[in-house]
Design a protein around this motif. Structure first.
Motif, short mmCIF file in Angstrom:
data_model
loop_
_atom_site.label_atom_id
_atom_site.label_comp_id
_atom_site.label_asym_id
_atom_site.label_seq_id
_atom_site.Cartn_x
_atom_site.Cartn_y
_atom_site.Cartn_z
N LEU A 294 -37.98 -19.27 4.42
CA LEU A 294 -38.96 -20.06 5.16
C LEU A 294 -37.73 -21.08 6.01
N TYR A 295 -38.18 -21.55 7.10
CA TYR A 295 -37.46 -22.47 7.89
C TYR A 295 -38.47 -23.56 8.71
N ARG A 296 -37.90 -24.74 8.88
CA ARG A 296 -38.58 -25.49 9.59
C ARG A 296 -38.00 -25.30 11.06
N VAL A 297 -39.15 -25.31 12.01
CA VAL A 297 -38.65 -25.11 13.39
C VAL A 297 -39.23 -26.22 14.24
N ARG A 298 -38.30 -26.66 15.01
CA ARG A 298 -38.55 -27.87 15.91
C ARG A 298 -38.94 -27.51 17.40
N PHE A 299 -39.93 -28.25 17.96
CA PHE A 299 -40.43 -27.76 19.24
C PHE A 299 -40.51 -28.98 19.96
N ASN A 300 -40.16 -28.91 21.36
CA ASN A 300 -40.76 -30.09 22.20
C ASN A 300 -42.19 -30.14 22.37
N GLN A 301 -42.88 -31.04 22.20
CA GLN A 301 -44.35 -31.09 22.29
C GLN A 301 -44.47 -30.45 23.74
N THR A 302 -43.89 -30.93 24.82
CA THR A 302 -44.31 -30.61 26.14
C THR A 302 -44.18 -28.87 26.17
N ASP A 303 -43.36 -28.38 25.60
CA ASP A 303 -43.13 -26.94 25.59
C ASP A 303 -44.18 -25.99 24.67
N ILE A 304 -44.86 -26.97 23.99
CA ILE A 304 -46.26 -26.45 23.31
C ILE A 304 -47.53 -26.40 24.15
N TRP A 305 -47.69 -27.54 24.63
CA TRP A 305 -49.10 -28.11 25.25
C TRP A 305 -48.88 -28.08 26.75
N ASP A 306 -49.29 -27.46 27.56
CA ASP A 306 -49.18 -27.74 29.10
C ASP A 306 -49.54 -29.16 29.51
N GLU A 307 -50.32 -29.58 28.90
CA GLU A 307 -51.11 -30.67 29.17
C GLU A 307 -50.80 -32.14 28.39
#
Lengths: 220, 109
Positions: B70-83
């Protein structure tokens, strides 16, 4: 278990004037005559009838779950605020540092995330309502609501604003989706001006909501 | 390689902290711990959390072994949601089992 029926533990968020009632949709999830509550009740009665458990066991378990509150969480935070060495251990290995205080963690892994001048953390479980019950007690209704679970990930700042929490644009809002095996505790920033406060006074500042990150401790 | 408590030998974790990964786009039936909103998105490994019994099998009364990394993965919010309506500094961390990860950027970057 029937924790969802215990309305007296499911405080909405009326006290600070939140315009949205996050409790409502959670109640829709768990009507007493829905499939799952009926199934739970049928299994409970069967287990008692077949003498696998006693009715008292169920009640004692419910009483135990009711008895846990935010006290353990508050104690952990005050210790971290007042003891830099402890804070370092807490950040490095949350589970071990909590056990060190004699607080049981069951088999769960605790991850502590620290609010700083640069980062504000917010916890949500989008898939269900994973929550560190051993240190914070039962989760509030709003935490379990579909509204919170869906909105906290894609508009966290709006959700926090509805709880009266405004985070500056130059501060990173970091949402943690507690969707698997970790459990999360937010270590809030110790408010400025509390340098001379006693541990008892500091404890008073710590609410359940600020340990989830939806609010921050404020001096009354 | 490391031995699990049950004595099974399992492979070492594939991904390291800081590595770019993406979430597999798949919709298998049944109990899954990877929410739809993150499928196809690209992030970086924030940390390795350890090996855990596979909840996607345990949900059906199976042993859930071998354990899954199991890993924790970090995302930029602007990469997840277009708006996404917040600043670009905002991020989201989520726990993902190794069998949901692939190396490199995803289908919906």
């Amino acid at each position: 278990m029937s924790a969802h029926d215990e309305q007296d533990h499911d405080h909405g968020h009326h006290e600070d004037g939140s315009p949205l009632n996050y409790a409502d949709d959670s109640r829709h999830d768990f009507s007493e005559t829905d499939h799952y509550p009926l199934l739970v009740e049928a299994v409970r009665q069967l287990l008692i009838e077949k003498e696998i458990i006693k009715a008292r066991d169920v009640q004692e378990r419910l009483d135990f779950m009711d008895s846990r509150g935010v006290e353990h969480g508050a104690r952990i935070v005050v210790k971290a605020w007042t003891d830099p060495d402890y804070k370092a251990r807490l950040m490095a290995d949350g589970t071990a540092a909590v056990k060190e205080l004699g607080i049981p963690m069951a088999d769960l892994e605790l991850l502590v995330v620290e609010n700083t001048a640069e980062i504000h953390n917010l916890i949500v479980c989008t898939l269900c309502s994973c929550y560190p019950r051993s240190i914070l007690g039962l989760p509030p209704d709003w935490y379990k609501s579909k509204t919170y679970r869906s909105r906290a990930v894609n508009e966290p700042r709006s959700v926090m604003r509805e709880f009266g929490t405004i985070i500056a644009d130059n501060v990173t809002v970091r949402v943690h989706d507690s969707n698997a095996d970790m459990r999360y505790l937010v270590l809030p920033e110790r408010p400025a001006g509390t340098e001379d406060w006693s541990e008892e006074q500091l404890t008073e500042l710590i609410t359940r909501d600020c340990l989830v990150g939806i609010t921050v401790p404020t001096i009354p | 390689m490391s031995a699990t408590p049950s004595g099974e030998i399992m492979p070492a974790p594939v991904y390291g902290t800081g590595e770019t990964v993406s979430i597999i786009v798949a919709f298998p039936p049944g109990h899954r711990r990877t929410p739809n909103y993150i499928k196809g998105k690209t992030g970086v490994i924030e940390r390795y959390c350890g090996a855990f019994i596979n909840p996607e099998e345990r949900a059906y009364g199976l042993a859930g072994l071998p354990k899954r990394h199991l890993y924790r993965v970090r995302f930029n919010q602007t990469d997840i949601w277009d708006e996404y309506d917040g600043p670009v500094v905002d991020t989201l961390d989520i726990e993902i089992y190794e069998h949901w990860l692939r190396s490199g950027t995803g289908e919906t970057a």
